[in-house]
Scaffold this motif. Structure first.
Motif, PDB file in Angstrom:
ATOM      1  N   ALA A   1     -11.435 -31.088   4.209  1.00 39.81           N
ATOM      2  CA  ALA A   1     -10.457 -31.804   3.387  1.00 39.81           C
ATOM      3  C   ALA A   1     -10.440 -33.288   3.763  1.00 39.81           C
ATOM      4  O   ALA A   1     -10.523 -33.637   4.939  1.00 39.81           O
ATOM      5  N   VAL A   2     -10.347 -34.142   2.761  1.00 34.17           N
ATOM      6  CA  VAL A   2     -10.378 -35.596   2.958  1.00 34.17           C
ATOM      7  C   VAL A   2      -9.197 -36.209   2.213  1.00 34.17           C
ATOM      8  O   VAL A   2      -8.958 -35.875   1.053  1.00 34.17           O
ATOM      9  N   PHE A   3      -8.453 -37.096   2.850  1.00 33.88           N
ATOM     10  CA  PHE A   3      -7.343 -37.741   2.147  1.00 33.88           C
ATOM     11  C   PHE A   3      -7.859 -38.873   1.267  1.00 33.88           C
ATOM     12  O   PHE A   3      -8.934 -39.440   1.503  1.00 33.88           O
ATOM     13  N   SER A   4      -7.089 -39.178   0.247  1.00 33.51           N
ATOM     14  CA  SER A   4      -7.513 -40.175  -0.736  1.00 33.51           C
ATOM     15  C   SER A   4      -7.522 -41.577  -0.143  1.00 33.51           C
ATOM     16  O   SER A   4      -6.616 -41.949   0.603  1.00 33.51           O
ATOM     17  N   PRO A   5      -8.526 -42.369  -0.484  1.00 34.86           N
ATOM     18  CA  PRO A   5      -8.571 -43.759  -0.002  1.00 34.86           C
ATOM     19  C   PRO A   5      -7.739 -44.673  -0.898  1.00 34.86           C
ATOM     20  O   PRO A   5      -7.287 -44.282  -1.980  1.00 34.86           O
ATOM     21  N   GLU A   6      -7.550 -45.890  -0.457  1.00 38.96           N
ATOM     22  CA  GLU A   6      -6.919 -46.911  -1.297  1.00 38.96           C
ATOM     23  C   GLU A   6      -7.835 -47.214  -2.490  1.00 38.96           C
ATOM     24  O   GLU A   6      -9.064 -47.063  -2.390  1.00 38.96           O
TER      25      GLU A   6
ATOM     26  N   ASN B   1      -4.701 -34.910  -2.240  1.00 39.02           N
ATOM     27  CA  ASN B   1      -4.746 -36.320  -1.871  1.00 39.02           C
ATOM     28  C   ASN B   1      -4.359 -36.545  -0.416  1.00 39.02           C
ATOM     29  O   ASN B   1      -4.781 -37.523   0.210  1.00 39.02           O
ATOM     30  N   ASP B   2      -3.539 -35.635   0.137  1.00 47.60           N
ATOM     31  CA  ASP B   2      -3.195 -35.698   1.562  1.00 47.60           C
ATOM     32  C   ASP B   2      -4.323 -35.187   2.451  1.00 47.60           C
ATOM     33  O   ASP B   2      -4.258 -35.334   3.675  1.00 47.60           O
ATOM     34  N   GLY B   3      -5.336 -34.552   1.840  1.00 52.01           N
ATOM     35  CA  GLY B   3      -6.355 -33.885   2.640  1.00 52.01           C
ATOM     36  C   GLY B   3      -5.821 -32.599   3.243  1.00 52.01           C
ATOM     37  O   GLY B   3      -6.268 -32.157   4.305  1.00 52.01           O
ATOM     38  N   ASP B   4      -4.887 -31.978   2.560  1.00 55.35           N
ATOM     39  CA  ASP B   4      -4.211 -30.764   3.034  1.00 55.35           C
ATOM     40  C   ASP B   4      -4.711 -29.592   2.191  1.00 55.35           C
ATOM     41  O   ASP B   4      -4.540 -29.571   0.969  1.00 55.35           O
ATOM     42  N   ALA B   5      -5.290 -28.594   2.828  1.00 56.91           N
ATOM     43  CA  ALA B   5      -5.839 -27.440   2.110  1.00 56.91           C
ATOM     44  C   ALA B   5      -4.797 -26.370   1.825  1.00 56.91           C
ATOM     45  O   ALA B   5      -5.121 -25.320   1.268  1.00 56.91           O
ATOM     46  N   ALA B   6      -3.533 -26.603   2.176  1.00 58.85           N
ATOM     47  CA  ALA B   6      -2.490 -25.598   1.984  1.00 58.85           C
ATOM     48  C   ALA B   6      -2.216 -25.371   0.502  1.00 58.85           C
ATOM     49  O   ALA B   6      -2.407 -26.262  -0.336  1.00 58.85           O
ATOM     50  N   LEU B   7      -1.764 -24.164   0.155  1.00 56.92           N
ATOM     51  CA  LEU B   7      -1.327 -23.853  -1.195  1.00 56.92           C
ATOM     52  C   LEU B   7       0.126 -24.282  -1.366  1.00 56.92           C
ATOM     53  O   LEU B   7       0.845 -24.532  -0.395  1.00 56.92           O
TER      54      LEU B   7
ATOM     55  N   HIS C   1     -12.702 -38.679  -5.023  1.00 55.44           N
ATOM     56  CA  HIS C   1     -12.138 -38.124  -6.247  1.00 55.44           C
ATOM     57  C   HIS C   1     -11.617 -36.700  -6.074  1.00 55.44           C
ATOM     58  O   HIS C   1     -10.616 -36.327  -6.684  1.00 55.44           O
ATOM     59  N   PHE C   2     -12.328 -35.900  -5.285  1.00 53.01           N
ATOM     60  CA  PHE C   2     -11.994 -34.479  -5.186  1.00 53.01           C
ATOM     61  C   PHE C   2     -11.421 -34.082  -3.833  1.00 53.01           C
ATOM     62  O   PHE C   2     -11.078 -32.923  -3.615  1.00 53.01           O
ATOM     63  N   ASN C   3     -11.356 -35.039  -2.900  1.00 55.65           N
ATOM     64  CA  ASN C   3     -10.700 -34.820  -1.604  1.00 55.65           C
ATOM     65  C   ASN C   3     -11.284 -33.657  -0.825  1.00 55.65           C
ATOM     66  O   ASN C   3     -10.567 -32.930  -0.130  1.00 55.65           O
ATOM     67  N   GLN C   4     -12.570 -33.460  -0.943  1.00 58.66           N
ATOM     68  CA  GLN C   4     -13.203 -32.438  -0.130  1.00 58.66           C
ATOM     69  C   GLN C   4     -14.650 -32.827   0.156  1.00 58.66           C
ATOM     70  O   GLN C   4     -15.264 -33.604  -0.572  1.00 58.66           O
ATOM     71  N   PHE C   5     -15.159 -32.250   1.224  1.00 54.72           N
ATOM     72  CA  PHE C   5     -16.533 -32.517   1.632  1.00 54.72           C
ATOM     73  C   PHE C   5     -17.185 -31.179   1.965  1.00 54.72           C
ATOM     74  O   PHE C   5     -16.649 -30.400   2.751  1.00 54.72           O
ATOM     75  N   ALA C   6     -18.303 -30.903   1.320  1.00 51.08           N
ATOM     76  CA  ALA C   6     -19.014 -29.640   1.539  1.00 51.08           C
ATOM     77  C   ALA C   6     -19.936 -29.793   2.753  1.00 51.08           C
ATOM     78  O   ALA C   6     -20.992 -30.425   2.656  1.00 51.08           O
ATOM     79  N   HIS C   7     -19.543 -29.220   3.866  1.00 48.54           N
ATOM     80  CA  HIS C   7     -20.312 -29.384   5.099  1.00 48.54           C
ATOM     81  C   HIS C   7     -21.702 -28.756   5.022  1.00 48.54           C
ATOM     82  O   HIS C   7     -22.627 -29.223   5.683  1.00 48.54           O
TER      83      HIS C   7
END
Length: 661
Positions: free
Chosen positions: A476-481, A560-566, A407-413
């Motif tokens: 960053a994590v990209f969105s799944p199907e 959704n791309d798993g891209d942390a860029a602004l 849902h949020f496309n991120q993972f807190a390591h």
């Protein structure tokens, strides 16, 4: 036979399958179909007494699926209110019913009893939400205040990309018929009408707390005690998300459980301190009842949003179990809570809050139940609380991580570290101090308790800032199907709920879901629903057609791309003619649209305005503009061996109540 006596936890699963089916079909079922589903559910349930033990579970499963389908449909029809069908600009008048902040950190007002110029009452939205920009400060927003402003208001937007989060559906269930912004001052035209007593009390308590505890600590305390998050800045929210501590901000199961547990323990301790009374009354049951009343008060004071309602239902089920001498922590109790939530708000199934809450609770009950049944030692007496906190933090984090990532496309390591350093303090200091402050408030003696609460919150915020500042804190994590999460959930539910060795078979769909996630494809080209933004996938990541404006869409695409860029950095990747296998040109404004006289076959040209009437309609390229996009919604293009594959948002969502107004 091994499943007998263990089937009830499957009730919300089957009910949820029916709810999910309703929301995934692409055409709106008629009321007749919904009545037919309800009749089928009753008919299947009536057949149960006439069948054997093997067929009975199948009939119940089908009946519950049919019931869930009809329940969701009736709920959607019940929430029907007018939705604005065009972009409106002019005076907006209404009564303040909610105050919060937008993703851009702007103060935002939700209004009901809306009046729009030249819009008849039957076409006016039940509610509109307006973000405040420009010079403000002429009024202090408060519950029930009737205000007027000049604002831009639009219908709720659809998914920012095909298969993405459907804000139109979300707004439908909030009865939100228009969203927009104002750059002119908001003025009061009538004093509060005095009807929103709880909302007014909530905002008054929030202001009082923030007058004693200043800055982000006061805003944090107000959010925990009242649910008012308007004082929280976006920087602090982002810090809490990166450190995986954002769940401490929302009034959820943790807060409701800690409050009810503290009240329950305090009342029982009071009875124990007076043996003459404690030995002559059912102290445990009375304590549970008092805790239930306290939890209900907390629900009312906090505004009663969906997450808090869900948390209250789960706590209420546990306390009722105490009152009726049933096991408090069991999968059956979790199932009862899930059934109640699905019956009250079927749409909650689609939200991350419901999914994360019940994933964590189910996993915790299952793991600690297994530890109890197998008498696994947790160490010496002094170490058991520490072991319990470590195990619960790890299990809850592992259970919710896939949902949060999807849902949020991120993972807190480093989320486990942050929670181990923060969650215990919430239980032993922050929530007890909050309860004490609430009890002392009528006497004007709450300052000391709030000061203690502030100490705990300063520590938690300090941990959040420290953890979020560590290198690699956020992944960053990209969105799944769309199919991935349901398949993963089904597999893990089989592992947890099925009895016997066959439960290991649940790992097959769970593993398949992970494989599908890794194989998910992102679109080569994305086009927003109004043509104002285009995104093309490049070797450096997605290139955006502009660096400012349409920020919500840009942020979602990149996440959704798993891209942390602004957005600004992503726009720097965009040359005049977009790179990639699919030739795309983005034109802005009427002048560039009018200058479109020549293009190549196979090229895609995107306009952010409708073309002039004199435009050549026989150009060899494909031209997309707002008028076309209003019919299709956002567009995704995939470069395949067979050519360009086109997927539109409307193809995914279909024609439903919330997008056919």
């Amino acid at each position: 036979m091994a499943q007998r006596g263990h089937l009830f936890p499957w009730v919300p699963v089957c009910l949820g399958c029916g709810v999910g089916l309703y929301f995934t079909i692409r055409s709106e079922p008629s009321v007749g179909h919904l009545l037919g589903g309800a009749a089928a559910a009753l008919g299947l349930a009536a057949m149960v007494p006439r069948t054997n033990a093997t067929v009975t579970p199948i009939l119940w499963a089908l009946a519950l699926c049919a019931a869930g389908f009809s329940l969701a449909g009736f709920r959607a029809h019940k929430m029907a209110e007018p939705v604005l069908g065009w972009r409106y600009y002019g005076p907006v008048e209404g009564r303040i019913v909610n105050i919060d902040r937008s993703a851009s950190d702007a103060l935002r007002l939700t209004l009901d009893r809306v009046v729009l110029r030249d819009v008849p009452p039957e076409s006016r939205p039940e509610r509109v939400r307006i973000a405040l920009h420009g010079p403000q400060g002429f009024i202090t927003p408060e519950p029930g205040l009737r205000v007027i402003m000049t604002a831009h208001v639009s219908p709720p937007g659809g998914p920012v990309e095909p298969g993405g989060f459907d804000f139109q559906r979300h707004a439908w269930f909030l009865k939100l018929g228009g969203v927009g912004y104002t750059r002119t001052p908001v003025l009061a035209i009538a004093p509060p009408d005095g009807t929103q007593v709880l909302f007014k009390a909530r905002m008054a308590l929030s202001a009082h707390v923030q007058s004693i505890l200043s800055g982000e600590v006061g805003a944090f305390a107000a959010a925990i005690m009242t649910g008012d998050r308007a004082g929280m800045g976006q920087d602090t929210l982002e810090t809490l998300r990166i450190s995986n501590l954002a769940h401490l901000l929302a009034i959820s199961g943790l807060h409701m459980g800690l409050l009810a547990g503290f009240v329950f323990a305090a009342v029982r301790l009071g009875f124990a301190a007076v043996p003459f009374v404690g030995l002559r009354v059912p102290a445990k049951k009375i304590s549970a009842f008092v805790a239930l009343v306290a939890a209900a008060g907390y629900l009312a004071l906090s505004g009663g949003n969906v997450a808090t309602e869900r948390a209250f239902v789960m706590v209420a089920v546990a306390l009722m179990a105490v009152m009726f001498d049933r096991r408090v922590f069991s999968l059956r109790a979790v199932a009862v809570a899930a059934v109640i939530v699905l019956c009250l708000r079927p749409e909650a199934l689609l939200g991350p809050g419901f999914q994360m809450s019940f994933a964590a609770t189910t996993a915790l009950v299952a793991v600690f139940g297994w530890l109890r049944d197998h008498e696994v030692p947790l160490g010496p007496g002094w170490m058991r609380p520490v072991s319990a906190v470590v195990i619960s933090s790890f299990v809850a984090g592992a259970a919710t991580a896939p949902v949060a990532a999807a849902h949020f496309n991120q993972f807190a390591h480093f989320g486990l570290i942050a929670n181990l350093l923060s969650v215990p303090l919430m239980g032993v200091l922050v929530m007890p101090a909050a309860v004490l402050a609430a009890c002392l408030l009528p006497f004007g003696l709450d300052a000391a308790a709030l000061w203690l609460m502030g100490l705990g919150l300063r520590w938690i915020l300090g941990v959040a800032h420290w953890v979020s500042g560590l290198e690699g804190a956020r992944g960053a994590v990209f969105s799944p199907e769309p199919l991935v999460l349901p398949v993963l959930a089904l597999g893990m539910l089989v592992v947890i709920l099925w009895q016997g060795r066959l439960r290991i078979a649940g790992m097959i769909p769970a593993t398949l879901a992970i494989v599908l996630w890794t194989q998910s494809e992102r679109p080569d080209v994305l086009i927003s629903e109004d043509g104002s933004l285009v995104g093309v996938m490049t070797d450096q990541g997605r290139a955006l057609s502009k660096e400012r404006g349409t920020g919500f869409v840009a942020m979602n695409w990149l996440e959704n791309d798993g891209d942390a860029a602004l957005q600004k950095a992503a726009a720097a990747r965009w040359p005049k003619r977009a790179p990639g296998a699919i030739p795309v040109t983005a034109l802005r404004g009427k002048r560039e649209a009018a200058a479109l006289l020549v293009c190549d076959k196979g090229e895609w040209v995107v306009l952010n305005v409708d073309p002039p009437k004199t435009a050549d309609k026989n150009l060899p390229c494909t031209v997309l503009h707002p008028k076309k996009l209003r019919q299709s919604g956002a567009v995704a293009l995939f470069d395949t061996q067979k050519g360009v594959k086109v997927v539109t948002a409307r193809q995914i969502t279909g024609a439903r109540l919330w997008n056919s107004q």
